[in-house]
Motif scaffolding. Structure first.
Motif, PDB file in Angstrom:
ATOM      1  N   LYS A 169       0.821  -1.214   0.000  1.00  0.00           N
ATOM      2  CA  LYS A 169       0.000   0.000   0.000  1.00  0.00           C
ATOM      3  C   LYS A 169       0.854   1.263   0.000  1.00  0.00           C
ATOM      4  CE  LYS A 169      -3.820  -2.297   2.416  1.00  0.00           C
ATOM      5  NZ  LYS A 169      -4.697  -2.303   3.617  1.00  0.00           N
ATOM      6  N   GLY A 170       1.880   1.263  -0.836  1.00  0.00           N
ATOM      7  CA  GLY A 170       2.721   2.443  -0.994  1.00  0.00           C
ATOM      8  C   GLY A 170       3.780   2.621   0.070  1.00  0.00           C
ATOM      9  N   GLN A 171       4.007   1.614   0.886  1.00  0.00           N
ATOM     10  CA  GLN A 171       4.998   1.705   1.952  1.00  0.00           C
ATOM     11  C   GLN A 171       5.856   0.449   1.963  1.00  0.00           C
ATOM     12  OE1 GLN A 171       3.417   1.806   6.022  1.00  0.00           O
ATOM     13  NE2 GLN A 171       4.882   3.403   6.525  1.00  0.00           N
ATOM     14  N   ASP A 172       7.163   0.610   2.128  1.00  0.00           N
ATOM     15  CA  ASP A 172       8.048  -0.538   2.231  1.00  0.00           C
ATOM     16  C   ASP A 172       7.871  -1.198   3.591  1.00  0.00           C
ATOM     17  OD1 ASP A 172       9.060  -0.216  -0.260  1.00  0.00           O
ATOM     18  OD2 ASP A 172      10.999   0.583   0.345  1.00  0.00           O
ATOM     19  N   VAL A 173       7.632  -2.512   3.592  1.00  0.00           N
ATOM     20  CA  VAL A 173       7.448  -3.257   4.831  1.00  0.00           C
ATOM     21  C   VAL A 173       8.346  -4.484   4.833  1.00  0.00           C
ATOM     22  CG1 VAL A 173       5.064  -2.467   5.093  1.00  0.00           C
ATOM     23  CG2 VAL A 173       5.526  -4.634   3.924  1.00  0.00           C
ATOM     24  N   PHE A 174       8.603  -4.971   6.030  1.00  0.00           N
ATOM     25  CA  PHE A 174       9.434  -6.162   6.214  1.00  0.00           C
ATOM     26  C   PHE A 174       8.877  -6.896   7.425  1.00  0.00           C
ATOM     27  CE2 PHE A 174      13.971  -7.677   7.515  1.00  0.00           C
ATOM     28  CZ  PHE A 174      13.745  -8.913   6.933  1.00  0.00           C
ATOM     29  N   TYR A 175       8.187  -8.013   7.171  1.00  0.00           N
ATOM     30  CA  TYR A 175       7.591  -8.737   8.285  1.00  0.00           C
ATOM     31  C   TYR A 175       7.741 -10.238   8.075  1.00  0.00           C
ATOM     32  CZ  TYR A 175       3.416  -9.360   5.276  1.00  0.00           C
ATOM     33  OH  TYR A 175       2.564  -9.684   4.242  1.00  0.00           O
ATOM     34  N   GLY A 176       7.624 -10.985   9.175  1.00  0.00           N
ATOM     35  CA  GLY A 176       7.699 -12.440   9.088  1.00  0.00           C
ATOM     36  C   GLY A 176       8.427 -13.041  10.272  1.00  0.00           C
ATOM     37  N   TYR A 177       8.831 -14.302  10.098  1.00  0.00           N
ATOM     38  CA  TYR A 177       9.440 -15.082  11.161  1.00  0.00           C
ATOM     39  C   TYR A 177      10.963 -15.123  11.035  1.00  0.00           C
ATOM     40  CZ  TYR A 177       4.939 -17.103  12.586  1.00  0.00           C
ATOM     41  OH  TYR A 177       3.674 -17.294  13.050  1.00  0.00           O
ATOM     42  N   MET A 178      11.637 -14.925  12.165  1.00  0.00           N
ATOM     43  CA  MET A 178      13.065 -15.208  12.295  1.00  0.00           C
ATOM     44  C   MET A 178      13.164 -16.462  13.161  1.00  0.00           C
ATOM     45  SD  MET A 178      14.481 -11.310  12.970  1.00  0.00           S
ATOM     46  CE  MET A 178      16.122 -11.906  13.433  1.00  0.00           C
ATOM     47  N   ILE A 179      13.659 -17.558  12.585  1.00  0.00           N
ATOM     48  CA  ILE A 179      13.620 -18.857  13.246  1.00  0.00           C
ATOM     49  C   ILE A 179      15.020 -19.219  13.736  1.00  0.00           C
ATOM     50  CG2 ILE A 179      13.034 -21.284  12.954  1.00  0.00           C
ATOM     51  CD1 ILE A 179      11.310 -20.240  10.498  1.00  0.00           C
ATOM     52  N   GLY A 180      15.136 -19.476  15.037  1.00  0.00           N
ATOM     53  CA  GLY A 180      16.431 -19.732  15.643  1.00  0.00           C
ATOM     54  C   GLY A 180      17.046 -21.057  15.219  1.00  0.00           C
ATOM     55  N   THR A 181      18.357 -21.034  14.989  1.00  0.00           N
ATOM     56  CA  THR A 181      19.122 -22.253  14.698  1.00  0.00           C
ATOM     57  C   THR A 181      20.341 -22.274  15.612  1.00  0.00           C
ATOM     58  OG1 THR A 181      20.555 -21.276  12.993  1.00  0.00           O
ATOM     59  CG2 THR A 181      18.426 -22.119  12.275  1.00  0.00           C
ATOM     60  N   GLY A 182      20.966 -23.449  15.738  1.00  0.00           N
ATOM     61  CA  GLY A 182      22.174 -23.538  16.551  1.00  0.00           C
ATOM     62  C   GLY A 182      21.928 -23.125  17.988  1.00  0.00           C
ATOM     63  N   LYS A 183      22.678 -22.123  18.471  1.00  0.00           N
ATOM     64  CA  LYS A 183      22.540 -21.658  19.849  1.00  0.00           C
ATOM     65  C   LYS A 183      21.159 -21.090  20.137  1.00  0.00           C
ATOM     66  CE  LYS A 183      27.399 -20.656  20.837  1.00  0.00           C
ATOM     67  NZ  LYS A 183      28.363 -19.618  21.279  1.00  0.00           N
ATOM     68  N   ALA A 184      20.464 -20.639  19.104  1.00  0.00           N
ATOM     69  CA  ALA A 184      19.123 -20.066  19.276  1.00  0.00           C
ATOM     70  C   ALA A 184      18.026 -21.082  18.974  1.00  0.00           C
ATOM     71  CB  ALA A 184      18.957 -18.839  18.383  1.00  0.00           C
ATOM     72  N   LYS A 185      18.385 -22.360  18.942  1.00  0.00           N
ATOM     73  CA  LYS A 185      17.412 -23.403  18.639  1.00  0.00           C
ATOM     74  C   LYS A 185      16.219 -23.320  19.572  1.00  0.00           C
ATOM     75  CE  LYS A 185      16.892 -28.445  18.436  1.00  0.00           C
ATOM     76  NZ  LYS A 185      17.572 -29.756  18.586  1.00  0.00           N
ATOM     77  N   GLY A 186      15.024 -23.348  19.004  1.00  0.00           N
ATOM     78  CA  GLY A 186      13.807 -23.283  19.788  1.00  0.00           C
ATOM     79  C   GLY A 186      13.248 -21.892  19.930  1.00  0.00           C
ATOM     80  N   ASP A 187      14.053 -20.875  19.615  1.00  0.00           N
ATOM     81  CA  ASP A 187      13.585 -19.491  19.709  1.00  0.00           C
ATOM     82  C   ASP A 187      13.005 -19.047  18.371  1.00  0.00           C
ATOM     83  OD1 ASP A 187      14.594 -19.599  22.219  1.00  0.00           O
ATOM     84  OD2 ASP A 187      16.251 -18.214  21.890  1.00  0.00           O
ATOM     85  N   VAL A 188      11.947 -18.264  18.431  1.00  0.00           N
ATOM     86  CA  VAL A 188      11.298 -17.743  17.230  1.00  0.00           C
ATOM     87  C   VAL A 188      10.969 -16.269  17.457  1.00  0.00           C
ATOM     88  CG1 VAL A 188       9.339 -17.929  15.652  1.00  0.00           C
ATOM     89  CG2 VAL A 188      10.266 -19.994  16.718  1.00  0.00           C
ATOM     90  N   MET A 189      11.306 -15.426  16.479  1.00  0.00           N
ATOM     91  CA  MET A 189      10.934 -14.023  16.550  1.00  0.00           C
ATOM     92  C   MET A 189      10.003 -13.692  15.389  1.00  0.00           C
ATOM     93  SD  MET A 189      14.088 -11.679  17.908  1.00  0.00           S
ATOM     94  CE  MET A 189      15.304 -12.097  16.669  1.00  0.00           C
ATOM     95  N   GLN A 190       9.081 -12.790  15.650  1.00  0.00           N
ATOM     96  CA  GLN A 190       8.223 -12.247  14.601  1.00  0.00           C
ATOM     97  C   GLN A 190       8.470 -10.744  14.528  1.00  0.00           C
ATOM     98  OE1 GLN A 190       4.645 -14.298  16.402  1.00  0.00           O
ATOM     99  NE2 GLN A 190       3.982 -14.169  14.277  1.00  0.00           N
ATOM    100  N   ILE A 191       8.793 -10.260  13.333  1.00  0.00           N
ATOM    101  CA  ILE A 191       9.034  -8.834  13.156  1.00  0.00           C
ATOM    102  C   ILE A 191       7.947  -8.244  12.272  1.00  0.00           C
ATOM    103  CG2 ILE A 191      11.530  -9.070  13.457  1.00  0.00           C
ATOM    104  CD1 ILE A 191      11.814  -8.801  10.409  1.00  0.00           C
TER     105      ILE A 191
END
Length: 232
Positions: free
Chosen positions: A165-187
């Motif tokens: 809608k005329g604006q740059d966006v960046f959204y979705g899941y950042m899924i942890g691997t290795g040391k961050a296994k099991g962690d999930v971020m949503q931006i």
């Protein structure tokens, strides 16, 4: 004979119900990203910093580069290894291409997190990033070595980077691997100009159709997230 057929019918329904339940009730989908080579690959970062001739990947890197801000939710495994702690906070993320080269597929960045609970707490995290040959985005935080992948091919747990809608966006899941296994971020971020000037979208500045990347079809939100800034 009718009784026999009826028994087989109910057995088939029960089997089908079990198979659907097993698929839809997979609470550990994120563990798939800790197998099959999803982890950080320093060779990919190095190759990306040397430049690329792939126009699509270059457009993705150039679209990612810049300043973003918005909301973040982090879901991490609790100490018992079973339950989860969900947090919500605000963040600003800035992506730089390596060596300030416009043909780099990797680079560095800075993230500043802000508490959303009125405490005025904040933290600054430095990270490195790269885009692999599939368009997946990898982000590794320097101090913790925690690595997250953003899957360009996934609709449900992927990401979207581009015009909305005329604006740059960046959204979705950042899924942890290795040391961050099991962690999930949503931006859920939008492009902004730190100087305060109104930031034009890539399409508005070029009078062309803005490119978009990733296959995420919509935003999803974590339930029961508390407003708190987790120390990472």
């Amino acid at each position: 004979m009718k009784k026999f057929n009826r028994i087989w019918m109910w057995m088939a329904i029960a089997a089908a119900s079990f198979s659907f339940t097993s698929c839809d009730d997979d609470d550990y989908w994120y563990d798939d990203y800790n197998h099959g080579g999803w982890g950080w690959n320093q060779g990919d970062w190095n190759n990306g910093s040397n430049g690329s001739q792939d126009d699509d990947l270059l457009l993705e890197a150039q679209t990612l580069t810049g300043d973003w801000r918005g909301s973040v939710m982090l879901s991490e495994l609790a100490e018992d290894g079973q339950s989860r702690n969900n947090y919500s906070f605000n963040a600003e993320m800035t992506f730089y291409q390596a060596g300030d080269k416009v043909n780099s597929l990797s680079g560095n960045g800075v993230e500043v997190d802000y508490a959303d609970d009125g405490s005025n707490e904040s933290q600054t995290l430095k990270f490195t990033w790269y885009i692999d040959k599939n368009g997946d985005i990898y982000i590794r935080y320097n101090d913790s070595d925690a690595t997250y992948v953003m899957d360009a091919g996934a609709k449900q747990y992927g990401f979207y980077l581009g015009d909305e809608k005329g604006q740059d966006v960046f959204y979705g899941y950042m899924i942890g691997t290795g040391k961050a296994k099991g962690d999930v971020m949503q931006i859920d971020l939008v492009r902004y100009d730190p100087s305060g000037a109104r930031k034009k979208t890539r399409s508005a500045s070029t009078d062309s159709v803005a490119p978009s990347f990733g296959k995420a079809t919509g935003r999803a939100f974590m339930p029961h997230a508390i407003k708190k800034l987790p120390r990472r």
